[in-house]
Write a protein that holds these residues in place. Sequence first.
Motif, short mmCIF file in Angstrom:
data_model
loop_
_atom_site.label_atom_id
_atom_site.label_comp_id
_atom_site.label_asym_id
_atom_site.label_seq_id
_atom_site.Cartn_x
_atom_site.Cartn_y
_atom_site.Cartn_z
N LYS A 160 0.47 -1.24 -0.07
CA LYS A 160 -0.60 0.32 0.02
C LYS A 160 1.27 1.46 0.37
N MET A 161 0.45 1.90 -0.85
CA MET A 161 1.45 3.30 -0.84
C MET A 161 0.52 4.80 -1.01
N ARG A 162 0.62 5.60 0.54
CA ARG A 162 0.12 6.86 0.13
C ARG A 162 1.40 7.97 0.10
N LEU A 163 0.49 8.82 -1.19
CA LEU A 163 1.22 10.00 -1.52
C LEU A 163 1.83 10.83 -0.13
N LEU A 164 2.92 11.56 0.34
CA LEU A 164 3.08 12.77 0.99
C LEU A 164 3.28 13.68 0.51
N PRO A 165 2.45 14.45 -0.11
CA PRO A 165 2.32 15.36 -0.53
C PRO A 165 3.22 16.80 -0.22
N GLU A 166 3.43 17.13 0.95
CA GLU A 166 3.66 18.36 1.40
C GLU A 166 5.17 17.39 1.01
N ARG A 167 6.19 16.36 0.98
CA ARG A 167 7.25 15.71 0.83
C ARG A 167 8.23 15.86 -0.67
N LYS A 171 10.23 17.43 -8.90
CA LYS A 171 11.47 16.09 -9.21
C LYS A 171 11.43 14.61 -8.30
N VAL A 172 10.92 14.51 -7.60
CA VAL A 172 10.56 13.37 -6.77
C VAL A 172 8.99 13.33 -6.10
N ASN A 173 8.29 12.48 -6.45
CA ASN A 173 7.40 11.58 -5.11
C ASN A 173 7.32 11.27 -4.58
N VAL A 174 7.38 11.30 -3.12
CA VAL A 174 7.37 10.46 -2.06
C VAL A 174 5.98 10.22 -1.11
N TYR A 175 6.38 8.64 -1.23
CA TYR A 175 5.23 8.32 -0.40
C TYR A 175 5.51 7.24 0.50
N GLU A 176 4.52 7.47 2.11
CA GLU A 176 4.13 6.51 2.77
C GLU A 176 3.97 5.07 2.23
N VAL A 177 4.53 3.39 2.62
CA VAL A 177 4.81 2.16 2.02
C VAL A 177 4.70 1.60 2.91
N GLY A 178 4.12 0.47 3.30
CA GLY A 178 3.42 -0.55 3.89
C GLY A 178 3.49 -2.28 3.21
N ILE A 179 4.00 -2.85 3.71
CA ILE A 179 3.82 -3.60 2.96
C ILE A 179 4.24 -4.27 3.63
N GLN A 180 3.30 -6.12 3.65
CA GLN A 180 3.22 -7.19 4.82
C GLN A 180 4.14 -7.63 4.26
N SER A 186 0.85 -8.25 9.45
CA SER A 186 2.26 -8.20 10.40
C SER A 186 2.71 -7.08 9.07
N ARG A 187 3.23 -5.78 8.92
CA ARG A 187 3.74 -4.83 7.69
C ARG A 187 4.85 -4.92 8.57
N LEU A 188 5.32 -4.35 6.92
CA LEU A 188 6.89 -3.35 7.07
C LEU A 188 6.63 -1.96 6.75
N TYR A 189 7.27 -0.87 7.39
CA TYR A 189 6.86 0.53 6.92
C TYR A 189 7.78 1.17 6.11
N GLY A 190 7.91 1.81 5.40
CA GLY A 190 8.83 3.08 4.75
C GLY A 190 8.41 3.90 4.29
N ILE A 191 9.64 4.67 3.36
CA ILE A 191 9.67 6.04 2.59
C ILE A 191 10.68 5.94 0.94
#
Length: 434
Positions: A160-167, A171-180, A186-191
């Motif tokens: 699952k990806m969620r765009l973080l417009p404030e970041r 040139k770059v799109n930044v997302y919060e990512v959640g991966i099972q 149980s999930r792993l999170y990252g940027i």
Amino acid sequence: MKKHSKQLLLSAVFTVLLVSTLFAQPAQTLIEVNVAPDRGDWIYKAGEKVKFNLSVTKNNIPVQHISVRYEAGPEMMPPVTRGNLVLKNGTAVIDGGTLKEPGFLRCKVVAIYEGKEYVGLATAAFDPESIRPTTNEPGDFMQFWENAKAANAKIPMDAKMRLLPERCTEKVNVYEVGIQNYKIGSRLYGILSVPKGEGKYPAILRVPGAGVRPYNGDIANAERGVITLEIGIHGIPVIMDASVYENIRAAALDGYQNFNLDDRDRYYYKRVYLGCLRAVDFIFSLPEFDGSNIVVMGGSQGGALSIVTAALDSRIKGLVAFYPALADLTGYLHNRAGGWPHLFNEANLAFNNLPRKIETSKYYDVVNFARHLKVPGFYSWGFNDVTCPPTSTYSAYNVITAPKTLYLAEETGHWTYPEQWSKATTFALKLLGR
């Protein structure tokens, strides 16, 4: 200067700024206690004697008639010699003795000025490239991890990806990512930071040092034209308020390094190691990824995770590891320094000195992953590190048969100079064709 060179230098500078909060040089103090071996490279042969040059300064001027106490001996072990001195001219030479076997000998000096203590130390190396690990590799080591990887592969990634417009930047799109990962739910999170331009890009996986914290992502290298994914390891979102992490660090995850150490199938780092591989799976699923070029990099716990990931996943093209943790954990059981988190040192011995825990540690010891590396690696540390002692890091480094580059900054402890990160970034970008 050519355009490519300028871009490379700029990327290195941005990377230095990015990591400066985690790997910053210690601040100077009013009184500086300067200790250094009497040999420029700080390296001796076993049996040779080392002397430590000492000066205590204020405003870079030697402090007259200041009292100091000192101790010297194998790093992280009880001192062999102790003494007291009054420095008439602010300087002295201390006889540090020797080591008869490969290892590190540390001299610690405490100066007292106006009732306050100031500390300096220096650590001499004795045949460091002859240091051998105390841990051994279990016969089913790789089979254990192949089975774990196969089981994890059956868990749907459910990314699952969620765009973080404030970041995001121009040139770059930044997302919060959640991966099972590891088990359902149980999930792993990252940027995740992805260049906006058309085309396919190489990738950097950034793995974290120890602790519980939020993450900002590696936007600088994404602006350079590299997909970057910076992950946390604890299965919690990485963009919450700092106070949340402070509470978790002090409560639920306090001492996570010891959780379930008596069971190799339930030890805390099993989910962590598999999570790094799941992060690689995710990068390979991205349509913007070039499908081939990926490196992993980190320091301390992240240095350990870099080695582990590169050893277990043949898709990794190279790695960067600063002072890797979790190396030669059983060192303390053999009367020498072991790696962070010091599972078997005096403070933890009563709790962890059990056959099942010792055996479990072997399946997670970075030394045993280092034996299986096949890709180029850049490694860097200093001799004064008391968190990841150089005895432990050399124990892993010396068993590596893959191409390896070691860049020493001898006087550093558990921190880095900008030059170290600049060289590391250049190494990584070169592997990625940047």
